[in-house]
Design a protein around this motif. Structure first.
Motif, short mmCIF file in Angstrom:
data_model
loop_
_atom_site.label_atom_id
_atom_site.label_comp_id
_atom_site.label_asym_id
_atom_site.label_seq_id
_atom_site.Cartn_x
_atom_site.Cartn_y
_atom_site.Cartn_z
N THR A 89 0.82 -1.21 0.00
CA THR A 89 0.00 0.00 0.00
C THR A 89 0.85 1.26 0.00
O THR A 89 0.42 2.30 -0.50
N ASP A 90 2.07 1.19 0.55
CA ASP A 90 2.96 2.35 0.50
C ASP A 90 3.21 2.78 -0.94
O ASP A 90 3.34 3.97 -1.24
N VAL A 91 3.30 1.79 -1.82
CA VAL A 91 3.55 2.09 -3.23
C VAL A 91 2.26 2.51 -3.94
O VAL A 91 2.25 3.47 -4.73
N LEU A 92 1.18 1.81 -3.65
CA LEU A 92 -0.04 2.02 -4.44
C LEU A 92 -0.85 3.23 -4.01
O LEU A 92 -1.54 3.84 -4.84
N ASP A 93 -0.82 3.59 -2.74
CA ASP A 93 -1.61 4.75 -2.28
C ASP A 93 -1.33 6.02 -3.09
O ASP A 93 -2.26 6.70 -3.53
N PRO A 94 -0.06 6.39 -3.30
CA PRO A 94 0.20 7.60 -4.09
C PRO A 94 -0.18 7.46 -5.56
O PRO A 94 -0.47 8.46 -6.23
N LEU A 95 -0.19 6.24 -6.08
CA LEU A 95 -0.48 6.03 -7.49
C LEU A 95 -1.97 5.94 -7.77
O LEU A 95 -2.47 6.51 -8.76
N TRP A 96 -2.69 5.22 -6.95
CA TRP A 96 -4.08 4.90 -7.21
C TRP A 96 -5.07 5.53 -6.23
O TRP A 96 -6.28 5.33 -6.35
N GLY A 97 -4.60 6.25 -5.27
CA GLY A 97 -5.48 6.72 -4.21
C GLY A 97 -5.45 5.73 -3.06
O GLY A 97 -5.03 4.59 -3.20
N ARG A 98 -5.87 6.17 -1.89
CA ARG A 98 -5.78 5.33 -0.69
C ARG A 98 -6.49 3.99 -0.87
O ARG A 98 -7.69 3.95 -1.17
N ILE A 99 -5.74 2.91 -0.67
CA ILE A 99 -6.33 1.58 -0.73
C ILE A 99 -7.09 1.34 0.58
O ILE A 99 -6.54 1.46 1.66
N THR A 100 -8.38 1.01 0.45
CA THR A 100 -9.21 0.84 1.65
C THR A 100 -9.60 -0.61 1.91
O THR A 100 -9.87 -0.98 3.05
N ARG A 101 -9.64 -1.44 0.86
CA ARG A 101 -9.99 -2.85 1.03
C ARG A 101 -9.11 -3.71 0.13
O ARG A 101 -8.77 -3.32 -0.99
N ILE A 102 -8.80 -4.88 0.62
CA ILE A 102 -8.05 -5.86 -0.14
C ILE A 102 -8.73 -7.21 0.07
O ILE A 102 -9.16 -7.53 1.18
N ALA A 103 -8.84 -7.98 -1.00
CA ALA A 103 -9.46 -9.30 -0.89
C ALA A 103 -8.59 -10.33 -1.59
O ALA A 103 -7.94 -10.03 -2.60
N VAL A 104 -8.59 -11.54 -1.04
CA VAL A 104 -7.81 -12.64 -1.60
C VAL A 104 -8.65 -13.90 -1.58
O VAL A 104 -9.69 -13.97 -0.93
N ASN A 105 -8.19 -14.89 -2.31
CA ASN A 105 -8.68 -16.25 -2.14
C ASN A 105 -7.78 -16.89 -1.09
O ASN A 105 -6.55 -16.82 -1.21
N PRO A 106 -8.32 -17.52 -0.05
CA PRO A 106 -7.48 -18.00 1.06
C PRO A 106 -6.66 -19.26 0.76
O PRO A 106 -5.93 -19.73 1.63
N THR A 107 -6.75 -19.78 -0.46
CA THR A 107 -6.09 -21.05 -0.77
C THR A 107 -4.61 -21.06 -0.40
O THR A 107 -4.11 -22.03 0.17
N TYR A 108 -3.90 -19.98 -0.71
CA TYR A 108 -2.45 -19.97 -0.49
C TYR A 108 -2.01 -19.04 0.63
O TYR A 108 -0.83 -18.71 0.73
N TRP A 109 -2.95 -18.58 1.46
CA TRP A 109 -2.60 -17.69 2.56
C TRP A 109 -2.92 -18.37 3.88
O TRP A 109 -4.07 -18.72 4.13
N PRO A 110 -1.94 -18.58 4.77
CA PRO A 110 -2.19 -19.29 6.03
C PRO A 110 -3.09 -18.53 6.96
O PRO A 110 -3.86 -19.11 7.72
N VAL A 111 -3.01 -17.19 6.94
CA VAL A 111 -3.85 -16.35 7.80
C VAL A 111 -4.29 -15.14 6.98
O VAL A 111 -3.48 -14.53 6.29
N VAL A 112 -5.58 -14.83 7.05
CA VAL A 112 -6.10 -13.63 6.41
C VAL A 112 -6.54 -12.68 7.52
O VAL A 112 -7.61 -12.86 8.11
N PRO A 113 -5.75 -11.67 7.86
CA PRO A 113 -6.13 -10.75 8.93
C PRO A 113 -7.33 -9.91 8.50
O PRO A 113 -7.51 -9.60 7.32
N ARG A 114 -8.15 -9.55 9.46
CA ARG A 114 -9.35 -8.77 9.13
C ARG A 114 -9.03 -7.31 8.84
O ARG A 114 -9.68 -6.67 8.02
N ARG A 115 -8.04 -6.79 9.53
CA ARG A 115 -7.58 -5.42 9.29
C ARG A 115 -6.07 -5.39 9.36
O ARG A 115 -5.47 -6.09 10.17
N VAL A 116 -5.47 -4.58 8.50
CA VAL A 116 -4.03 -4.43 8.50
C VAL A 116 -3.69 -2.96 8.69
O VAL A 116 -4.13 -2.11 7.90
N PRO A 117 -2.94 -2.60 9.73
CA PRO A 117 -2.53 -1.20 9.90
C PRO A 117 -1.44 -0.85 8.90
O PRO A 117 -0.42 -1.53 8.80
#
Length: 237
Positions: A89-117
């Motif tokens: 998000t440090d890279v994308l916020d200045p390019l695309w505007g503030r990223i507010t939501r991110i979604a993934v398919n959990p198949t390859y992620w051991p933990v999907v946190p609900r919020r990321v600071p």
């Protein structure tokens, strides 16, 4: 008799004060020597400079009307979303505007946190098992748009990662999904880029709360591209 005793008493105490003064002076001199030796033998070490986190490894399309199903590719260094997403998000916020939501398919992620600071705000994170390709990351910027990135598996070799990232950010690339792109590269070069599936017990958290198994799939917003410019932007490579 009284006068003699008084003189003797006074002289005794005067001598005592003189001896104490000498003792204190010697002790102070010894302490000074210790301080000097300590300063010489154990100099103060400089405070180490804080080590900056490595930049996110990205390739991005910068043409809003480009063809294909992906807007670029991201090559994370681990499967830890909590530590990887802030750099992204440090890279994308200045390019695309503030990223507010991110979604993934959990198949390859051991933990999907609900919020990321991240720097200055919180990003909500959720998952979709059917609507999102297992090798894709979906990003939403408030009132700006949606973007889809190929997620190159962290364990992928540098050559394979470079090919995948170039293909995902190619303006005239084939209209393949993220998984199709990885499968095509594996078939052509014989180098697997995936690992085993994972099953995290997390879910998308909406304003009203979260549920372990959503009753109905959430609608996935339509995708739009980033603002115009050069055909490809390469970051952190």
């Amino acid at each position: 008799m009284d006068g003699t005793e008084g003189i003797s008493y006074t002289g005794f105490h005067a001598g005592s004060f003189s001896a104490n003064d000498e003792t204190r002076a010697a002790a102070e001199a010894a302490r000074r020597r210790v301080r000097i030796m300590s300063a010489t033998l154990y100099p103060t070490l400089p405070h180490p400079e804080p080590v900056a986190a490595p930049a996110a490894r990205l390739t991005l399309k910068t043409d809003g009307t480009s063809r294909g199903l992906l807007d670029g590719a991201w090559w994370p260094r681990s499967r830890d979303l909590l530590s990887e997403l802030p750099a992204l998000t440090d890279v994308l916020d200045p390019l695309w505007g503030r990223i507010t939501r991110i979604a993934v398919n959990p198949t390859y992620w051991p933990v999907v946190p609900r919020r990321v600071p991240v720097h200055g705000h919180l990003v909500k994170v959720g998952w979709f098992t059917r609507e999102i390709d297992p090798h894709k990351l979906l990003l939403l910027s408030y009132r700006t748009g949606r973007w889809d990135l190929l997620v190159v598996p962290p364990e992928t070799g540098a050559e394979s990662a470079a090919r995948l990232m170039a293909a995902a950010s190619d303006y005239d690339g084939p209209p393949l999904t993220a998984s199709e792109l990885i499968a095509a590269d594996e078939a052509r070069h014989g180098v697997p880029a995936t690992d085993g599936s994972l099953n995290p017990d997390e879910s998308w958290e909406d304003e009203g709360g979260a549920s372990a198994t959503p009753a109905t799939p959430a609608a996935v917003p339509e995708r739009t591209g980033p603002p115009g410019g050069a055909s490809r932007l390469i970051i952190g490579m």
